[in-house]
Design a protein around this motif. Structure first.
Motif, PDB file in Angstrom:
ATOM      1  N   GLU A 127       0.667  -1.219   0.283  1.00 12.96           N
ATOM      2  CA  GLU A 127       0.169  -0.367   0.005  1.00 12.96           C
ATOM      3  C   GLU A 127       0.691   0.677  -0.179  1.00 12.96           C
ATOM      4  OE1 GLU A 127      -3.802   0.341  -0.518  1.00 12.96           O
ATOM      5  OE2 GLU A 127      -3.287   2.170  -0.340  1.00 12.96           O
ATOM      6  N   GLU A 128       1.602   1.316   0.779  1.00 11.46           N
ATOM      7  CA  GLU A 128       3.054   2.338   1.183  1.00 11.46           C
ATOM      8  C   GLU A 128       4.069   2.450  -0.230  1.00 11.46           C
ATOM      9  OE1 GLU A 128       5.796   1.203   4.073  1.00 11.46           O
ATOM     10  OE2 GLU A 128       6.611   3.374   3.504  1.00 11.46           O
ATOM     11  N   ALA A 129       4.491   1.200  -0.854  1.00  8.81           N
ATOM     12  CA  ALA A 129       4.834   1.665  -2.451  1.00  8.81           C
ATOM     13  C   ALA A 129       3.484   1.858  -3.497  1.00  8.81           C
ATOM     14  CB  ALA A 129       5.468   0.465  -3.288  1.00  8.81           C
ATOM     15  N   TYR A 130       2.832   1.878  -3.509  1.00 10.81           N
ATOM     16  CA  TYR A 130       1.215   1.801  -4.320  1.00 10.81           C
ATOM     17  C   TYR A 130       1.661   3.679  -4.056  1.00 10.81           C
ATOM     18  CZ  TYR A 130      -3.170   2.848  -5.982  1.00 10.81           C
ATOM     19  OH  TYR A 130      -4.420   3.404  -7.431  1.00 10.81           O
ATOM     20  N   GLN A 131       0.802   3.878  -2.653  1.00 13.83           N
ATOM     21  CA  GLN A 131       0.637   5.448  -2.895  1.00 13.83           C
ATOM     22  C   GLN A 131       1.820   6.631  -3.772  1.00 13.83           C
ATOM     23  OE1 GLN A 131      -2.165   7.078  -2.418  1.00 13.83           O
ATOM     24  NE2 GLN A 131      -2.902   5.091  -1.145  1.00 13.83           N
ATOM     25  N   THR A 132       3.289   6.119  -2.850  1.00 13.95           N
ATOM     26  CA  THR A 132       4.617   6.627  -2.779  1.00 13.95           C
ATOM     27  C   THR A 132       4.249   6.721  -5.088  1.00 13.95           C
ATOM     28  OG1 THR A 132       5.765   5.784  -1.989  1.00 13.95           O
ATOM     29  CG2 THR A 132       6.907   7.262  -3.278  1.00 13.95           C
ATOM     30  N   ILE A 133       4.409   5.698  -5.464  1.00 14.40           N
ATOM     31  CA  ILE A 133       4.284   5.305  -6.904  1.00 14.40           C
ATOM     32  C   ILE A 133       3.728   6.351  -7.578  1.00 14.40           C
ATOM     33  CG2 ILE A 133       3.282   3.184  -8.079  1.00 14.40           C
ATOM     34  CD1 ILE A 133       5.894   2.466  -8.664  1.00 14.40           C
ATOM     35  N   MET A 134       1.879   6.180  -7.303  1.00 22.12           N
ATOM     36  CA  MET A 134       0.929   6.985  -8.193  1.00 22.12           C
ATOM     37  C   MET A 134       1.250   8.328  -7.956  1.00 22.12           C
ATOM     38  SD  MET A 134      -1.331   5.313  -9.424  1.00 22.12           S
ATOM     39  CE  MET A 134      -2.911   6.228  -9.079  1.00 22.12           C
ATOM     40  N   GLN A 135       2.401   8.679  -7.347  1.00 26.50           N
ATOM     41  CA  GLN A 135       2.589  10.757  -6.662  1.00 26.50           C
ATOM     42  C   GLN A 135       3.844  11.038  -8.335  1.00 26.50           C
ATOM     43  OE1 GLN A 135       3.790  11.356  -2.930  1.00 26.50           O
ATOM     44  NE2 GLN A 135       1.646  10.474  -2.071  1.00 26.50           N
ATOM     45  N   GLU A 136       4.830  10.463  -8.677  1.00 27.21           N
ATOM     46  CA  GLU A 136       5.142  10.103  -9.742  1.00 27.21           C
ATOM     47  C   GLU A 136       4.546  10.837 -10.752  1.00 27.21           C
ATOM     48  OE1 GLU A 136       8.402   9.950 -10.727  1.00 27.21           O
ATOM     49  OE2 GLU A 136       8.808   9.718  -8.391  1.00 27.21           O
ATOM     50  N   PRO A 137       4.951  12.341 -10.809  1.00 28.06           N
ATOM     51  CA  PRO A 137       3.965  12.853 -12.494  1.00 28.06           C
ATOM     52  C   PRO A 137       4.234  11.722 -13.329  1.00 28.06           C
ATOM     53  CG  PRO A 137       5.932  14.341 -11.873  1.00 28.06           C
ATOM     54  CD  PRO A 137       6.097  12.442 -10.797  1.00 28.06           C
ATOM     55  N   ASN A 138       4.994  10.884 -13.993  1.00 26.57           N
ATOM     56  CA  ASN A 138       4.911  10.504 -15.351  1.00 26.57           C
ATOM     57  C   ASN A 138       4.717   8.822 -15.164  1.00 26.57           C
ATOM     58  OD1 ASN A 138       6.130   9.267 -18.251  1.00 26.57           O
ATOM     59  ND2 ASN A 138       7.021   7.877 -16.852  1.00 26.57           N
ATOM     60  N   VAL A 139       3.985   8.608 -13.866  1.00 31.54           N
ATOM     61  CA  VAL A 139       3.473   7.277 -13.846  1.00 31.54           C
ATOM     62  C   VAL A 139       1.559   7.939 -13.661  1.00 31.54           C
ATOM     63  CG1 VAL A 139       2.576   5.468 -11.915  1.00 31.54           C
ATOM     64  CG2 VAL A 139       4.531   5.996 -12.575  1.00 31.54           C
ATOM     65  N   ARG A 140       1.377   9.035 -12.593  1.00 32.01           N
ATOM     66  CA  ARG A 140       0.635   9.711 -12.610  1.00 32.01           C
ATOM     67  C   ARG A 140      -0.351   9.814 -13.984  1.00 32.01           C
ATOM     68  NH1 ARG A 140      -3.563   9.713  -9.193  1.00 32.01           N
ATOM     69  NH2 ARG A 140      -4.550   9.403 -10.851  1.00 32.01           N
ATOM     70  N   GLU A 141       0.828  10.291 -15.153  1.00 29.06           N
ATOM     71  CA  GLU A 141      -0.114  10.978 -16.532  1.00 29.06           C
ATOM     72  C   GLU A 141      -0.446   9.443 -17.431  1.00 29.06           C
ATOM     73  OE1 GLU A 141       2.147  12.624 -20.016  1.00 29.06           O
ATOM     74  OE2 GLU A 141       2.549  13.357 -17.454  1.00 29.06           O
ATOM     75  N   VAL A 142       0.630   8.460 -17.329  1.00 27.68           N
ATOM     76  CA  VAL A 142       0.056   7.286 -17.890  1.00 27.68           C
ATOM     77  C   VAL A 142      -1.356   6.601 -17.155  1.00 27.68           C
ATOM     78  CG1 VAL A 142       0.584   4.693 -18.645  1.00 27.68           C
ATOM     79  CG2 VAL A 142       2.161   7.092 -18.784  1.00 27.68           C
TER      80      VAL A 142
END
Ligand code: BG6
Length: 255
Positions: A127-142
């Motif tokens: 859950e923690e890694a998920y929250q962090t990764i979703m804050q990456e602008p590149n990931v968020r955009e895709v």
């Protein structure tokens, strides 16, 4: 008995379409469980359905798997689709490279002369890694692009087969059996009523995005998948099913 009275694949298509309330059903003859040739034909039929459904500007979210891989490798379009996008529907689900959604999205885009985006997310996120990764602008955009896709294309698997292929923990496997999981599609496990009993943690498409998509195409065949196909069709958000004769006959036994 009712099945035996049917003759011709178009009757079978109509029976399946009606049984599951679909917009369209395409059936190839044979059983892709026992013939690679039939599996290729299934992929080809799926690629035709997709090709004919594409409009300019569409974003297409695709899942992974061996059936999707055959669909991608036979995809052809007469016109270049420069303003179409192909994106993987979800992040890592434990597939081998050839069968990953990223690979399939890029292959389709290359064959269509279209564009693609990749989603590089590891399997089995906390859950923690998920929250962090979703804050990456590149990931968020895709992810935003995936969630807004007009077309979703996916395979369907038997729950036990997919749980093994994705190396789920023994205790998760036991829970799946207890909960009556029969099918797996887009990282979600479904029981015989088409109810979601388990989901794999990764980013990308959520159930509400599938419900909101304009066109959802399921591609799956082989008699061993009949019951799984019936349970995903009962989930009720597919518009088009591309399958084979053996799976269709089996699926009709589970209505
Ligand atoms: C994928 C789906 O497209 O196909 C999975 O996302 C499904 O959920 C899988 O289980 C089936 O794979 P295969 O290799 O049997 O086509």
């Amino acid at each position: 008995p009712i099945i035996k009275e049917l003759f011709g694949l178009s009757d079978l298509e109509e029976a399946v379409r009606e049984a599951f309330g679909l917009k369209r059903v395409v059936i190839v003859p044979g059983d892709s469980d026992t013939s690679e040739h039939i599996k290729v034909e299934l992929g080809r039929a799926g690629s035709r359905v997709l090709g004919n459904s594409l409009s300019s500007g569409d974003v297409v979210a695709v899942m992974g798997g061996s059936t999707m891989a055959r669909m991608a490798s036979h995809f052809t379009t007469s016109n270049q689709m420069k303003d179409n996008w192909f994106v993987p529907a979800r992040g890592g689900l434990g597939e081998s490279v050839d069968y990953q959604a990223n690979t399939i999205a890029s292959e389709l885009a290359k064959r269509a002369g279209a564009r693609y985006r990749m989603l590089h997310v590891p399997d089995h996120l906390s859950e923690e890694a998920y929250q962090t990764i979703m804050q990456e602008p590149n990931v968020r955009e895709v992810v935003d692009m995936i969630r807004g896709a007009r077309i979703v294309v996916h395979g369907i698997g038997d729950a036990a087969t997919m749980a093994r292929r994705r190396k789920l923990k023994e205790e998760t496997m036991e829970e799946l059996v207890k909960d009556g999981a029969l099918a797996e599609a887009f990282g979600y496990y479904f029981d015989r009523d088409g109810k979601v009993v388990h989901r794999m943690a990764t980013v990308g498409l959520r159930l509400e995005d599938i419900e909101a998509a304009g066109l959802v195409i399921g591609i799956a065949g082989g008699s061993s998948k009949g019951e799984a196909i019936a349970s995903v069709m009962r989930f009720g958000h597919d518009d088009v099913l591309v399958t084979d004769e053996a799976a269709a006959i089996e699926a009709l036994k589970h209505i």
